[in-house]
Each structure stands twice: as structure tokens, then as C-alpha cells.
Design an enzyme around this catalytic site. Structure first.
Site, PDB file in Angstrom:
ATOM      1  N   ASP A   1       1.001  -1.201   0.008  1.00 35.26           N
ATOM      2  CA  ASP A   1       0.010   0.082  -0.022  1.00 35.26           C
ATOM      3  C   ASP A   1       0.893   1.288  -0.018  1.00 35.26           C
ATOM      4  OD1 ASP A   1      -3.513   0.116   0.854  1.00 35.26           O
ATOM      5  OD2 ASP A   1      -1.848   2.063   0.965  1.00 35.26           O
TER       6      ASP A   1
ATOM      7  N   ASN B   1      -6.059  -5.422  -5.592  1.00 33.86           N
ATOM      8  CA  ASN B   1      -7.050  -4.799  -4.932  1.00 33.86           C
ATOM      9  C   ASN B   1      -6.849  -3.148  -5.006  1.00 33.86           C
ATOM     10  OD1 ASN B   1      -9.647  -4.430  -2.778  1.00 33.86           O
ATOM     11  ND2 ASN B   1      -7.724  -3.515  -1.510  1.00 33.86           N
TER      12      ASN B   1
ATOM     13  N   TYR C   1     -13.654   6.548 -13.653  1.00 36.91           N
ATOM     14  CA  TYR C   1     -13.561   5.207 -12.850  1.00 36.91           C
ATOM     15  C   TYR C   1     -14.113   4.045 -13.583  1.00 36.91           C
ATOM     16  CZ  TYR C   1     -14.664   2.258  -8.723  1.00 36.91           C
ATOM     17  OH  TYR C   1     -14.633   1.318  -7.909  1.00 36.91           O
TER      18      TYR C   1
ATOM     19  N   LYS D   1     -12.655   0.168 -14.736  1.00 30.50           N
ATOM     20  CA  LYS D   1     -13.423  -0.770 -13.989  1.00 30.50           C
ATOM     21  C   LYS D   1     -13.929  -1.782 -15.042  1.00 30.50           C
ATOM     22  CE  LYS D   1     -12.135  -0.401  -9.618  1.00 30.50           C
ATOM     23  NZ  LYS D   1     -10.988  -1.166  -9.071  1.00 30.50           N
TER      24      LYS D   1
ATOM     25  N   THR E   1     -16.060   1.880   2.818  1.00 28.31           N
ATOM     26  CA  THR E   1     -14.667   1.830   2.675  1.00 28.31           C
ATOM     27  C   THR E   1     -14.087   3.305   2.642  1.00 28.31           C
ATOM     28  OG1 THR E   1     -14.114   1.882   0.530  1.00 28.31           O
ATOM     29  CG2 THR E   1     -14.470  -0.263   1.621  1.00 28.31           C
TER      30      THR E   1
END
Length: 250
Positions: free
Chosen positions: A33, A81, A146, A150, A181
Site C-alpha cells: 500500500d 485490490n 472510474y 473498471k 470503505t
């Protein structure tokens, strides 16, 4: 022998929930990360190792794969992820933000697959799961860039499914709806106020674990609140006149 899992975007949200879920089953986790403090905190919690890196750098996941092999001697599962929303308005275009979004959401997945496949093959195969989104299956006009990224990673998963399965590697994706999240932190109150149900990171983590062991190559698991994850099926497209209709695909 313990399963070894590499998780990008592992400092919080879905990545951290996946690390906790897999480690509770005995897996050893390698977390990647940009948030070094967060990655270190989760790694300590799950008894794993971590590194701070930006997945849009092609060397980042290669170094993480090397860390997994050096620390644990193998690599079995890879959860790609890491992702961000774009915030890009096509009417007031921000090139730097656009490049950053594509770099993390698309390049990070491509580079992750490129780095992971040789290691997975060295250790007898394994599985890769990509965090996509419902925005990878349907249009989300709240963030078209976005949505584009995806759709791109869903297409990559579908295109790689058969070639990787021939190498003993499964690849699939999870396509969750809105999830509680840090990615939606700025608009969470709007969802709550409207009574709109949000997934939890743990809901999605459970789907990720299922996707690792899906039998059909290229499985896309749709994850929605209150429902069991379900594989998504595309409708077939018309074939040429006089030819065979292409089969329905994942």
C-alpha cells in the site's frame, strides 16, 4: 504448508478485511500500500509482512512478489485490490488526476498480473482475484473515468481466463456495489441519509475468498447487500450471417 497471499491496497478497507479473513484461516499475508503506516499496522495485526509502494510503478508488485518468496518461500494467492475513484470531470479535465487513476486502477492490475504469474507457476499454480466494481459491468455516470477503468480490468480478467487456466492459474474478479470503505468516505452520509444499504468490507472479503477457489476461469462475482455473491453472465452477441453465434462469455 501455509498458503501465502499477496494483497495490494492492504492498509484499509477491502484489502485489510481480506488479509484478516485469510490470516484467520492460516494464510501468511504480504501487504502492499502507499500508506506505509496503515500497511504496517495491518501486517502486525495479521502476523504478515508489508511494503510501501505505488502499484502504478511496474517494479512495485515485482518487489512484493520477491518479498513473498524471500519471506515465505512461495506465493499462492494474489488479490489485486488497490484502487481509487477518479474525481475527473470531463468538462474540466485534470490530466494529472486522470493519469493517476488509470495508473492505479488499470496499470496496477496489469503490472500485478505480470509480476505474479511467473511466481505462481514456479510454485505449482494458484489464483488471482481483482477488485473490480459494479461499475465494471454497468455504467456509473457519477464517475465515468472510474467506470472506464473498471470495465478495463473486467475485460482483462475475461481475456486472461483461458490462457492462465492453461498454466494452472485461476483469475477472477469481484464486482461489489457501494462499500463502506475509505473510497466512499466523503459521500457515506448521503447513503446513510437516503437509507441506501452499503456493503461492509467483510462482505466483499468473503466474496474474494470464494473467488479464489471458483471453478470456472474468469468468474465475475457480483456482490450486493443482503445477497449471496452471484456469477455475472454476459449476453452473447450476434454472430455473422451464415456463421456460428459466439458463445455467451463470463
Amino acid at each position: 504448508m501455509s498458503t501465502v497471499a499477496l494483497i495490494t491496497g492492504g492498509a484499509s478497507g477491502i484489502g485489510a478485511a481480506v488479509a484478516r479473513r485469510l490470516s484467520s484461516g492460516g494464510a501468511r499475508c504480504v501487504l502492499v500500500d502507499r500508506d506505509a503506516a496503515g500497511a504496517e499496522r495491518v501486517a502486525k495485526e495479521v502476523g504478515g509482512v508489508w511494503m510501501a509502494a505505488d502499484v502504478s510503478d511496474p517494479d512495485a508488485t515485482r518487489k512484493a512478489v520477491a518479498l513473498a518468496e524471500e519471506t515465505y518461500g512461495r506465493l499462492d494467492l494474489v488479490h489485486l485490490n488497490a484502487g481509487i475513484s477518479s474525481g475527473v470531470d470531463v468538462a474540466d479535465f485534470d490530466l494529472e488526476r486522470y493519469r493517476k487513476t488509470v495508473g492505479i486502477n488499470v496499470d496496477g492490475v496489469v503490472f500485478g498480473v505480470e509480476a505474479a504469474v511467473p511466481a505462481l507457476r514456479r510454485h505449482g499454480g494458484g489464483a488471482i482475484v481483482v477488485t473490480a466494481s459494479l461499475a465494471g459491468l454497468v455504467a456509473f455516470d457519477g464517475d465515468p473515468i472510474y467506470t472506464m477503468t473498471k470495465h478495463a480490468v473486467v475485460g482483462l480478467v475475461r481475456g486472461l481466463a483461458v490462457p492462465l487456466s492453461e498454466m494452472g492459474i485461476r483469475i477472477g474478479a469481484v464486482c461489489p456495489g457501494f462499500t463502506d470503505t475509505p473510497l466512499v468516505a466523503d459521500i457515506r452520509d448521503m447513503f446513510v441519509g437516503a437509507g441506501f444499504p452499503l456493503l461492509t468490507a467483510e462482505d466483499v472479503a468473503a466474496a474474494v475468498e470464494s473467488a479464489f477457489y471458483a471453478e470456472e476461469p474468469g468468474t465475475l462475482l457480483v456482490v450486493q447487500p443482503g445477497r449471496q455473491p452471484v456469477p455475472y453472465r454476459y449476453a452473447g452477441v450476434p454472430g455473422p450471417v451464415g456463421g456460428e453465434t459466439p458463445p455467451s462469455s463470463r
